[in-house]
Scaffold this active site. Structure first.
Site, mmCIF file in Angstrom:
data_model
loop_
_atom_site.group_PDB
_atom_site.id
_atom_site.type_symbol
_atom_site.label_atom_id
_atom_site.label_comp_id
_atom_site.label_asym_id
_atom_site.label_seq_id
_atom_site.Cartn_x
_atom_site.Cartn_y
_atom_site.Cartn_z
ATOM 1 N N TRP A 26 0.911 -1.221 0.138
ATOM 2 C CA TRP A 26 -0.017 -0.063 -0.024
ATOM 3 C C TRP A 26 0.813 1.207 0.047
ATOM 4 O O TRP A 26 1.856 1.176 0.748
ATOM 5 C CB TRP A 26 -0.885 -0.083 1.294
ATOM 6 C CG TRP A 26 -1.664 1.603 1.699
ATOM 7 C CD1 TRP A 26 -0.757 2.342 2.300
ATOM 8 C CD2 TRP A 26 -2.700 1.811 1.465
ATOM 9 N NE1 TRP A 26 -1.747 3.599 2.472
ATOM 10 C CE2 TRP A 26 -2.985 2.930 1.794
ATOM 11 C CE3 TRP A 26 -3.910 1.132 0.741
ATOM 12 C CZ2 TRP A 26 -4.447 3.788 1.842
ATOM 13 C CZ3 TRP A 26 -5.088 1.787 0.589
ATOM 14 C CH2 TRP A 26 -5.107 3.279 1.144
ATOM 15 N N ASP A 29 0.435 8.973 1.114
ATOM 16 C CA ASP A 29 0.824 10.349 0.598
ATOM 17 C C ASP A 29 2.510 10.333 -0.093
ATOM 18 O O ASP A 29 3.314 9.639 0.530
ATOM 19 C CB ASP A 29 0.988 11.429 1.786
ATOM 20 C CG ASP A 29 -0.298 11.275 2.592
ATOM 21 O OD1 ASP A 29 -1.493 11.013 2.114
ATOM 22 O OD2 ASP A 29 -0.109 11.832 3.892
ATOM 23 N N GLN A 45 4.319 7.089 1.897
ATOM 24 C CA GLN A 45 3.622 6.498 2.904
ATOM 25 C C GLN A 45 3.404 4.899 2.452
ATOM 26 O O GLN A 45 2.878 4.600 1.388
ATOM 27 C CB GLN A 45 2.383 7.197 3.490
ATOM 28 C CG GLN A 45 2.401 8.365 4.244
ATOM 29 C CD GLN A 45 2.971 8.227 5.567
ATOM 30 O OE1 GLN A 45 2.353 7.779 6.405
ATOM 31 N NE2 GLN A 45 4.219 8.387 5.969
ATOM 32 N N ARG A 152 0.387 16.892 13.143
ATOM 33 C CA ARG A 152 1.310 15.910 12.335
ATOM 34 C C ARG A 152 1.775 16.726 10.849
ATOM 35 O O ARG A 152 1.338 17.944 10.536
ATOM 36 C CB ARG A 152 0.784 14.891 11.834
ATOM 37 C CG ARG A 152 -0.814 14.904 11.171
ATOM 38 C CD ARG A 152 -1.027 13.228 11.002
ATOM 39 N NE ARG A 152 -2.706 13.462 10.424
ATOM 40 C CZ ARG A 152 -3.572 13.120 11.082
ATOM 41 N NH1 ARG A 152 -3.551 12.868 12.513
ATOM 42 N NH2 ARG A 152 -4.832 13.063 10.426
ATOM 43 N N ASP A 153 2.642 15.988 10.154
ATOM 44 C CA ASP A 153 2.909 16.230 8.824
ATOM 45 C C ASP A 153 3.872 17.461 8.532
ATOM 46 O O ASP A 153 3.494 18.419 7.846
ATOM 47 C CB ASP A 153 1.488 16.368 7.625
ATOM 48 C CG ASP A 153 0.543 14.968 7.987
ATOM 49 O OD1 ASP A 153 1.032 14.225 8.274
ATOM 50 O OD2 ASP A 153 -0.571 15.259 7.738
ATOM 51 N N GLU A 206 -4.597 18.290 6.892
ATOM 52 C CA GLU A 206 -3.617 17.218 6.535
ATOM 53 C C GLU A 206 -2.739 17.589 5.433
ATOM 54 O O GLU A 206 -2.848 18.305 4.758
ATOM 55 C CB GLU A 206 -4.271 16.054 6.091
ATOM 56 C CG GLU A 206 -5.268 15.464 7.326
ATOM 57 C CD GLU A 206 -5.224 13.893 7.011
ATOM 58 O OE1 GLU A 206 -5.839 13.660 6.099
ATOM 59 O OE2 GLU A 206 -5.067 12.991 7.894
ATOM 60 N N TRP A 281 -9.819 9.135 1.236
ATOM 61 C CA TRP A 281 -9.949 8.508 2.467
ATOM 62 C C TRP A 281 -11.429 8.060 2.609
ATOM 63 O O TRP A 281 -12.298 8.677 2.061
ATOM 64 C CB TRP A 281 -9.405 9.421 3.601
ATOM 65 C CG TRP A 281 -7.966 9.190 3.752
ATOM 66 C CD1 TRP A 281 -7.399 10.382 3.700
ATOM 67 C CD2 TRP A 281 -7.100 8.316 3.973
ATOM 68 N NE1 TRP A 281 -5.896 10.328 3.820
ATOM 69 C CE2 TRP A 281 -5.818 8.686 4.101
ATOM 70 C CE3 TRP A 281 -7.524 6.922 4.135
ATOM 71 C CZ2 TRP A 281 -4.605 8.082 4.033
ATOM 72 C CZ3 TRP A 281 -6.227 5.915 4.401
ATOM 73 C CH2 TRP A 281 -4.963 6.841 4.388
HETATM 74 C C1 FRU Z 1 -3.092 12.044 4.777
HETATM 75 C C2 FRU Z 1 -2.581 11.257 6.021
HETATM 76 C C3 FRU Z 1 -1.753 12.236 6.843
HETATM 77 C C4 FRU Z 1 -0.859 11.029 7.827
HETATM 78 C C5 FRU Z 1 -0.761 9.979 6.691
HETATM 79 C C6 FRU Z 1 -0.770 8.567 7.451
HETATM 80 O O1 FRU Z 1 -3.343 11.172 4.017
HETATM 81 O O2 FRU Z 1 -3.564 10.987 6.906
HETATM 82 O O3 FRU Z 1 -2.153 13.385 7.669
HETATM 83 O O4 FRU Z 1 0.360 11.577 8.156
HETATM 84 O O5 FRU Z 1 -1.938 10.063 6.023
HETATM 85 O O6 FRU Z 1 -0.498 7.481 6.531
#
Ligand code: FRU
Length: 477
Positions: A26, A29, A45, A152-153, A206, A281
């Site tokens: 999988w 991001d 990711q 995050r991020d 995000e 999502w």
């Molecule tokens: C966005 C997200 C981010 C997070 C990541 C986790 O798509 O939800 O905010 O860091 O994916 O996989």
């Protein structure tokens, strides 16, 4: 986590021909995008154990042209007490070059029994391949005033001699972009709430991204809680003294269902390039699922890299990188065609994997609308409607493939007598650009390879086609 067999990925039906994908498993991001020592580095990711989200790693690939990729060893594995959990791990972040080293910033997501907690971490590499996590992690602990699972991020950039970081957060149900700064990459100080939702921007930002192009500042993020909106761009100005971003325009970065968490970077040619995850999502209203590729042990790809510009009206345009034109072959072209009450089958060498450019002369046309029927066959098709009378555009996936659902809709600017479109079609992707790359709809469809007829349809009036050019796109993945 139990390792599933994901080795059968190669050469399976849905593998894309020129869109970036993971090797298997999988991906979501794009992370840490950077041009470093003569190569483009894309991190992502990644769950190497399954075709669904879980236990996030950072996958890694390099390329000289963003077309041909070499997969490298996993850059970040969740293996520390500050970044390890089956439903957490090394979450999204960014990269920067400093003193000859590659530094990556990511969010460690853990759960020690009292709910998820997020904090910011650092890793570095001397060679751009092997990464070492910083001994002083986490570099930014969670402040008490943010929701623990929503911090995050990190996106880091440098301005003069100072490093800045923007983070996404949720405070009292409002999305936030938080600004931090540092002079050494290790010690960070909170500057300000750079941009805050007052309800109108959702409850979480995000993957915030900040950059300056054409003399204007842009803050891009994927808002949670704003229904169909997948990526917003706010154009304005960041005051580096106070850390406040004042924006005066807001727009969709892409109106399609498959465009999420774009990250930008500047390459060695000075281009500001945006890359997004081409999926969505499960909390989005239009979401159906992530598509059938999990059956073959993989899921996820990126939209083609796009070059960002901002015009005098504060509108963001995103033109696919020039390099893609190297993949074109078998050109077919029509010029000055008047179409009335009829279908025109679009001449194409390959009706599935193609690049197409269309130019309509609105002034000379009496038709008030037209349709593009894409990937037609076996009673299925994807329908794009361009409606000049009502100044809007839509892409309908209800009958695309027996799998996909939904429709995306957007207004059109229509500030030019010529109306241009470009379509990049791959095994799954169908990226539709219009109006000089200002109005775009990116989607995934899972059409069979014999759904390969594409046509233009005009019901009433005359549609003046100035130019229609198609190319087959060659395989580079
Ligand atoms: C966005 C997200 C981010 C997070 C990541 C986790 O798509 O939800 O905010 O860091 O994916 O996989």
């Amino acid at each position: 986590m139990e390792n599933k067999d994901i080795s059968k990925v190669v050469d399976t039906k849905w593998r894309q021909k020129y869109h970036f994908m993971g090797e298997n498993g999988w991906i979501n991001d794009p992370n840490g995008l950077i041009y470093f020592r003569g190569k483009y580095h894309f991190f992502y990711q990644y769950n190497p154990h399954d075709a669904f989200w879980g236990e996030m790693h950072w996958g890694h690939a390099v390329s000289k042209d963003m077309l041909h990729w070499e997969y490298l060893p996993i850059a970040l594995t969740p293996d520390k007490d500050y970044d390890h959990h089956p439903k957490g791990g090394c979450f999204s972040g960014s990269a920067i070059e400093h003193e000859g080293k590659l530094w990556v910033f990511y969010t460690g997501t853990i759960n020690e029994g009292n709910g998820f907690v997020q904090h910011q971490c650092l890793a570095y590499s001397e060679d751009g391949v092997n990464f070492q996590k910083y001994a002083g992690n986490p570099i930014i602990e969670q402040p008490s005033w943010v929701e623990p699972a929503f911090f995050r991020d990190p996106k880091v950039w440098k301005k003069e001699e100072v490093f800045y970081m923007v983070l996404g957060a949720n405070i009292k149900e409002n999305g936030q972009a938080l600004l931090y700064k540092s002079t050494n990459l290790f010690d960070w100080e909170f500057v300000n709430f750079m941009c805050e939702s007052n309800g109108e921007l959702g409850f979480m930002f995000e993957c915030p991204d900040f950059f300056t192009v054409d003399g204007k500042d842009a803050l891009i993020f994927s808002p949670m809680g704003l229904k169909n909106r997948t990526s917003l761009n706010l154009i304005g100005n960041l005051n580096y003294e106070t850390g406040k971003f004042i924006w005066n325009s807001i727009n969709e970065t892409d109106w399609g269902h498959e465009y999420y968490a774009p990250q930008s970077f500047e390459d060695n040619k000075g281009r500001r390039i945006l890359v997004a995850w081409a999926n969505s999502w499960d909390w989005m209203p239009f979401w159906k699922d992530w598509g059938p590729t999990y059956k073959d042990g993989w899921c996820g790809h990126f939209n083609v890299p796009r070059v960002a510009h901002i015009d005098a009206k504060n509108r963001l345009s995103v033109e696919p990188i020039e390099e893609l034109k190297q993949l074109r072959s078998d050109k077919k072209q029509l010029q000055h065609v008047s179409l009335s009450n009829q279908k025109l089958e679009i001449p194409m060498e390959d009706g599935c994997i193609y690049d197409m450019e269309l130019m309509i002369n609105r002034k000379k046309s009496t038709a008030k609308n037209f349709e593009l029927h894409l990937r037609k066959g076996q009673g299925k098709e994807t329908v794009v409607k361009i409606d000049f009378a009502n100044q809007c555009m839509s892409v309908n996936k209800e009958n695309s493939d027996g799998w996909s659902k939904g429709e995306s809709k957007s207004p059109l600017y229509m500030d030019n007598d010529l109306f241009d479109m470009r379509i990049l079609s791959d095994t799954i992707s169908i990226e539709i650009f219009a109006e000089n790359y200002f109005t775009n709809h990116s989607h995934n469809i899972y059409a069979d390879e014999n759904q390969n007829i594409n046509y233009i349809y005009v019901e009433n009036g005359v549609l003046e086609i100035e130019k229609l050019v198609t190319y087959k796109m060659n395989n580079c993945m």
